[in-house]
Design an enzyme around this catalytic site. Sequence first.
Site, PDB file in Angstrom:
ATOM      1  CG  HIS A 175      -0.258  -0.280   2.518  1.00 30.17           C
ATOM      2  ND1 HIS A 175       0.661   0.596   3.053  1.00 30.17           N
ATOM      3  CD2 HIS A 175      -0.336  -1.325   3.390  1.00 30.17           C
ATOM      4  CE1 HIS A 175       1.101   0.131   4.196  1.00 30.17           C
ATOM      5  NE2 HIS A 175       0.540  -1.053   4.428  1.00 30.17           N
ATOM      6  CG  HIS A 227       4.315  -1.738   1.858  1.00 27.28           C
ATOM      7  ND1 HIS A 227       3.004  -2.118   1.919  1.00 27.28           N
ATOM      8  CD2 HIS A 227       4.943  -2.415   2.847  1.00 27.28           C
ATOM      9  CE1 HIS A 227       2.833  -2.985   2.899  1.00 27.28           C
ATOM     10  NE2 HIS A 227       3.997  -3.182   3.486  1.00 27.28           N
ATOM     11  CB  SER A 278      -2.162  -1.468   8.685  1.00 28.07           C
ATOM     12  OG  SER A 278      -2.164  -2.853   8.961  1.00 28.07           O
TER      13      SER A 278
END
Length: 285
Positions: A33, A36, A191
Amino acid sequence: MLINKIEDVRTQVNDWKKQGLKVGLVPTMGALHEGHLSLIKKAKETCDKIVVSVFVNPIQFGPSEDFDKYPRTLEADTKLCDSEGVDIVFAPTPKEMYGEGVRLSNDTLTYVCPPFFYVNKLCGKSRVGHFDGVCTVVMKLFNIVQPDYAFFGQKDAQQVIVIKKMVKDLNIPVEVIQCPIVREESGLALSSRNKYLTEQGKIEALVLSKILNNIKSCYNKGITDVSALKETVYSILSDKHELEYIEILNRDTLEEEKKANNDSIALIACRVEGVRLIDNLYLGE
Ligand code: PAF
């Protein structure tokens, strides 16, 4: 380029190193996501070549945790990495990493175990053995890729501290770079586990960032007593939230302090719709 074999990633990285290129590693468990992507962007600013590892590491999940249902989206992850200019997506199988036994115990595998002081609190308290699994896989990834830099997100604050400690104690020649938490506009920290939440659950999950912001604004108003700051959470929680911990500790050492100060970090873990979420905030920034 998608690589599954340890030997192939080594060959490629060796080749880069011979050319004097700086290599960055972004270790992930996939389901990539924006959080990252921010690590990948930082890596691109710092390094010549980027390796993103995608590996849902069985040994960092407890027996009753979400290893089997953890989102696995390798095809989409690889496309995203390609579009971000990542040089290698290293996605080994559990067998490639650990041999025949997938859920190996520390009776059958050489583990890297961080000191008790760092793991007997926060996430390590409920997830016994979790950081042994994290350090072991990160050490393996460091040995396989031999990066100059490795990038981790602040959302997993305890993880970064534990990894920095391992790097220092074991003289690992890699520089660990911590990157800030990426949030949705609502304040929800990104997350991979947010995928488990319903739309309503995402709204309920805002309680984590609300609690942290509330602690910070109380601190900014001059309340420094840690117990008093922690007490403020109970006015915000409802029966939709199962609080696991709220702590205010030293941001570098995770030591407890009676009085919060500019080096303090507030950390929270809370279950919403049964999904365990974590978040944190530096009080001095
Ligand atoms: O933060 C994660 O995604 C994992 O704990 C890591 C660092 C990739 C190790 O499996």
